[in-house]
Design a protein around this motif. Sequence first.
Motif, PDB file in Angstrom:
ATOM      1  N   GLY A 526       0.849  -1.128  -0.080  1.00  0.00           N
ATOM      2  CA  GLY A 526       0.193   0.037  -0.011  1.00  0.00           C
ATOM      3  C   GLY A 526       0.916   1.164  -0.007  1.00  0.00           C
ATOM      4  N   MET A 527       0.338   2.228  -0.665  1.00  0.00           N
ATOM      5  CA  MET A 527       1.110   3.474  -0.904  1.00  0.00           C
ATOM      6  C   MET A 527       0.714   4.497  -0.205  1.00  0.00           C
ATOM      7  SD  MET A 527       0.372   4.231  -4.755  1.00  0.00           S
ATOM      8  CE  MET A 527       0.129   2.593  -5.111  1.00  0.00           C
ATOM      9  N   LYS A 528       1.360   5.629  -0.001  1.00  0.00           N
ATOM     10  CA  LYS A 528       1.159   6.710   0.927  1.00  0.00           C
ATOM     11  C   LYS A 528       0.612   7.820   0.205  1.00  0.00           C
ATOM     12  CE  LYS A 528       4.259   5.876   4.436  1.00  0.00           C
ATOM     13  NZ  LYS A 528       4.969   4.521   4.005  1.00  0.00           N
ATOM     14  N   HIS A 529      -0.303   7.466  -0.843  1.00  0.00           N
ATOM     15  CA  HIS A 529      -1.002   8.457  -1.709  1.00  0.00           C
ATOM     16  C   HIS A 529      -1.770   9.658  -0.981  1.00  0.00           C
ATOM     17  CE1 HIS A 529      -2.329  10.355  -5.352  1.00  0.00           C
ATOM     18  NE2 HIS A 529      -3.461   9.650  -5.693  1.00  0.00           N
ATOM     19  N   ASN A 530      -1.674  10.742  -0.969  1.00  0.00           N
ATOM     20  CA  ASN A 530      -2.373  11.841  -0.212  1.00  0.00           C
ATOM     21  C   ASN A 530      -1.841  11.855   1.187  1.00  0.00           C
ATOM     22  OD1 ASN A 530      -5.171  12.016  -2.268  1.00  0.00           O
ATOM     23  ND2 ASN A 530      -3.636  13.353  -2.169  1.00  0.00           N
ATOM     24  N   LEU A 531      -0.955  10.912   1.587  1.00  0.00           N
ATOM     25  CA  LEU A 531      -0.699  10.740   3.055  1.00  0.00           C
ATOM     26  C   LEU A 531      -1.381  10.228   3.790  1.00  0.00           C
ATOM     27  CD1 LEU A 531       1.583  14.031   3.684  1.00  0.00           C
ATOM     28  CD2 LEU A 531       2.372  11.861   2.630  1.00  0.00           C
ATOM     29  N   PHE A 532      -2.125   9.254   3.066  1.00  0.00           N
ATOM     30  CA  PHE A 532      -3.115   8.404   3.861  1.00  0.00           C
ATOM     31  C   PHE A 532      -2.270   7.049   4.318  1.00  0.00           C
ATOM     32  CE2 PHE A 532      -6.500  10.489   1.350  1.00  0.00           C
ATOM     33  CZ  PHE A 532      -7.097  11.095   2.469  1.00  0.00           C
ATOM     34  N   THR A 533      -2.756   6.598   5.611  1.00  0.00           N
ATOM     35  CA  THR A 533      -1.718   5.906   6.260  1.00  0.00           C
ATOM     36  C   THR A 533      -2.599   4.475   6.428  1.00  0.00           C
ATOM     37  OG1 THR A 533      -2.298   6.442   8.378  1.00  0.00           O
ATOM     38  CG2 THR A 533      -0.554   7.481   7.224  1.00  0.00           C
ATOM     39  N   HIS A 534      -1.661   3.518   6.765  1.00  0.00           N
ATOM     40  CA  HIS A 534      -2.363   2.171   7.314  1.00  0.00           C
ATOM     41  C   HIS A 534      -3.432   2.400   8.001  1.00  0.00           C
ATOM     42  CE1 HIS A 534      -2.577  -1.972   9.115  1.00  0.00           C
ATOM     43  NE2 HIS A 534      -2.106  -2.239   7.876  1.00  0.00           N
ATOM     44  N   PRO A 535      -4.792   1.818   7.820  1.00  0.00           N
ATOM     45  CA  PRO A 535      -5.715   2.082   8.610  1.00  0.00           C
ATOM     46  C   PRO A 535      -5.614   1.562  10.129  1.00  0.00           C
ATOM     47  CG  PRO A 535      -6.537   0.559   6.627  1.00  0.00           C
ATOM     48  CD  PRO A 535      -4.934   0.742   6.869  1.00  0.00           C
ATOM     49  N   THR A 536      -6.307   1.932  11.065  1.00  0.00           N
ATOM     50  CA  THR A 536      -6.310   1.439  12.527  1.00  0.00           C
ATOM     51  C   THR A 536      -6.501  -0.146  12.346  1.00  0.00           C
ATOM     52  OG1 THR A 536      -7.110   3.414  13.378  1.00  0.00           O
ATOM     53  CG2 THR A 536      -7.669   1.456  14.802  1.00  0.00           C
ATOM     54  N   GLU A 537      -5.797  -1.082  13.053  1.00  0.00           N
ATOM     55  CA  GLU A 537      -6.146  -2.260  13.224  1.00  0.00           C
ATOM     56  C   GLU A 537      -6.423  -2.878  14.489  1.00  0.00           C
ATOM     57  OE1 GLU A 537      -2.334  -4.940  13.225  1.00  0.00           O
ATOM     58  OE2 GLU A 537      -1.739  -3.265  11.935  1.00  0.00           O
ATOM     59  N   ALA A 538      -6.883  -4.102  14.210  1.00  0.00           N
ATOM     60  CA  ALA A 538      -7.293  -4.813  15.609  1.00  0.00           C
ATOM     61  C   ALA A 538      -7.444  -6.179  15.359  1.00  0.00           C
ATOM     62  CB  ALA A 538      -8.818  -4.281  16.065  1.00  0.00           C
ATOM     63  N   THR A 539      -6.889  -7.167  16.296  1.00  0.00           N
ATOM     64  CA  THR A 539      -7.083  -8.389  16.158  1.00  0.00           C
ATOM     65  C   THR A 539      -8.425  -9.012  16.992  1.00  0.00           C
ATOM     66  OG1 THR A 539      -4.728  -8.632  16.011  1.00  0.00           O
ATOM     67  CG2 THR A 539      -5.787 -10.626  16.839  1.00  0.00           C
ATOM     68  N   ILE A 540      -8.926 -10.095  16.561  1.00  0.00           N
ATOM     69  CA  ILE A 540     -10.374 -10.465  16.872  1.00  0.00           C
ATOM     70  C   ILE A 540     -10.110 -11.936  17.410  1.00  0.00           C
ATOM     71  CG2 ILE A 540     -12.669 -10.519  16.662  1.00  0.00           C
ATOM     72  CD1 ILE A 540     -11.456  -7.788  16.588  1.00  0.00           C
ATOM     73  N   GLU A 541     -10.098 -11.781  18.686  1.00  0.00           N
ATOM     74  CA  GLU A 541      -9.943 -13.461  19.177  1.00  0.00           C
ATOM     75  C   GLU A 541     -11.497 -14.005  19.617  1.00  0.00           C
ATOM     76  OE1 GLU A 541      -7.116 -13.524  22.280  1.00  0.00           O
ATOM     77  OE2 GLU A 541      -5.422 -12.652  20.774  1.00  0.00           O
ATOM     78  N   LEU A 542     -11.660 -15.313  19.093  1.00  0.00           N
ATOM     79  CA  LEU A 542     -12.929 -15.747  19.288  1.00  0.00           C
ATOM     80  C   LEU A 542     -13.050 -16.831  20.541  1.00  0.00           C
ATOM     81  CD1 LEU A 542     -14.092 -16.376  15.765  1.00  0.00           C
ATOM     82  CD2 LEU A 542     -14.450 -14.234  17.050  1.00  0.00           C
ATOM     83  N   SER A 543     -14.060 -16.815  21.144  1.00  0.00           N
ATOM     84  CA  SER A 543     -14.443 -17.619  22.300  1.00  0.00           C
ATOM     85  C   SER A 543     -16.034 -18.223  22.230  1.00  0.00           C
ATOM     86  CB  SER A 543     -13.656 -17.211  23.596  1.00  0.00           C
ATOM     87  OG  SER A 543     -14.572 -16.368  24.038  1.00  0.00           O
ATOM     88  N   ASN A 544     -16.258 -19.197  22.764  1.00  0.00           N
ATOM     89  CA  ASN A 544     -17.370 -19.772  22.866  1.00  0.00           C
ATOM     90  C   ASN A 544     -18.449 -18.659  23.502  1.00  0.00           C
ATOM     91  OD1 ASN A 544     -17.011 -22.095  21.588  1.00  0.00           O
ATOM     92  ND2 ASN A 544     -16.599 -23.184  23.303  1.00  0.00           N
TER      93      ASN A 544
END
Length: 612
Positions: A526-544
Amino acid sequence: MNDFGLSIWGNSNFVIEDGKVCINAASKPAIIDIVKEIRDDGYRGPLLLRFPHLIQKQIEQIHASFAKAKKEFAYKGSFNAVFPLKVNQYPGFVKNLVRLGKPYNYGLEAGSKAELLLTMAYNNEKAPITVNGFKDKEMINIGFIAAEMGHNITLTIEGLNELEAIIAIAKERFKPKPKIGLRVRLHSTGSGLWAKSGGIHSKFGLTSTELIEAVKMLKKANLLENFTMIHFHIGSQISEIHPLKKALIEAGNIYAELRKMGASNLKAINLGGGLAIEYSQFKEESSRNYTLNEYANDVVYMLKTISEQKKEIEPDIFIESGRFIAASHALLVAPVLELFSQEYTEEKLNLKKNNPNLITELVDLYKSIKPSNALEYLHDAIHHTESVLTLFDLGYVDLQDRSNAEVLLKLISKKAVVMLGNKSNSSGDLAKIQKEVQERYLLNFSIFQSLPDFWGLKQNFPIMPLDRLDERPTLPASIWDITCDSDGEISYDDEKNPLLLHDVDVEKEDYFLGFFLVGAYQEVIGMKHNLFTHPTEATIELSNDGYKITNLLESQSILDIMEDMDYDIYEIQDTLNERLEKSTLINETQKKQILGELYLFLNDNSYLKTIN
């Protein structure tokens, strides 16, 4: 119910329940609920959600398929997998991959010095490391250090000059030596967008003549016993199985010939990457013609057959299928900011006491349209509007007349799409008008940053709303991002396969689109066109019991991205402060307020903030 091709590309990873896209595991949480929880904590803009359980699923499936094939054909060689870091180097992925791959002795592949040092830090102990790509003496030295540290590492030679360097360095280093692989330049080629990765004119690998010379050089340097692997690669996302079979025959015969030349420790064939996944949302555009089980069966059967024919041992099988492992684990979610025709409502009409005849006729079309005449009336409306525009250019109608014509055309178009979509025999009629009445959905994300393969290669990714799936979508859509670039659009020009989305008022309700299968390559290129950056990220851990949001990492701030671009951020802040201080248009109290606002803006990200 429109499942947006989920049954084609979804691999049973997601399911639709109560009109929402849900994760098809554990407690089956709805993705929209996860998104809203993150947004309630103040995070805006696009989100990248990671699902570690899908990494585990892919690893388990690929090992299970090869274990089954080995058992069926009584194959004696081992199966090994390594992940090429070039596919996704982000720690949110790599750390989970290494942890989940440990029971399978899952390894890593490096193609640069930085990647090699990462593998040495994170690879599972004793799991294989392969090193591909062009190398200088420094990179080869790092490979020797890895072997001296106890890593199970194979340096794959791309040219005889690299082999010369290995021979020279081997004389200077300590006793532990890395294994040596030779990359073979096959005549066989792959299929699809990356077919040029294979073939005799490909970028990497040794020709038959160079292979013979390499064996001679290894013998002379007393390093032939370190030669343990040959490697080939015929392309990423191999869409057809036949090219792979052809390549296996060629590589298998080269393997047997090299062993006959005295390379008795040569016991492995590395197939490289290329195992495809299905990106298409439409059956007619399927991007692969084989299953994982078929792939594994063909690899095992072909190599066993060649080994028996040549009376050689069955080679250990290595693969580097990064796309297959990584793609499904990540989902990009972007909020819709605007529907471009939403301003075209009846309230926006401003009809005169005496309107031009064409406007009067458009009003009549709008009021009297019905399913039996919808297509005809839509064509009439398009023609009338074009005539109004011509008259406007000639000075015979004014701007208000032009505005009324545009509003009426949009209102008629929306009615026509709904009416034609409700007719059982309307597919042909509806297809004719999809492109003409496409709604433009403005989303808070950057295609250049988050879907670069679409921009560069027109690689499609499955797209669907996260909720309202119990309602029929009616608007043929094109997707626009917020960059100031006309290429930042995903349009659907195929009349037979439009993307239909819902007619929503985004000022009153949220509407989110999910972009699936983005876990391979999209983040790292991914490139920094218009200086937009990597999105906010989150890891989703599942359980019952539900799910847990972990490793929440907010998108870079404007200052961060400026610093990445080698700006002196302190200079920027000082200059802004100095210019603010010199301003004679505002008083000291106002300057303090503005200084605080600038601080907040500089420490926030570039994505847009919705008002609601």
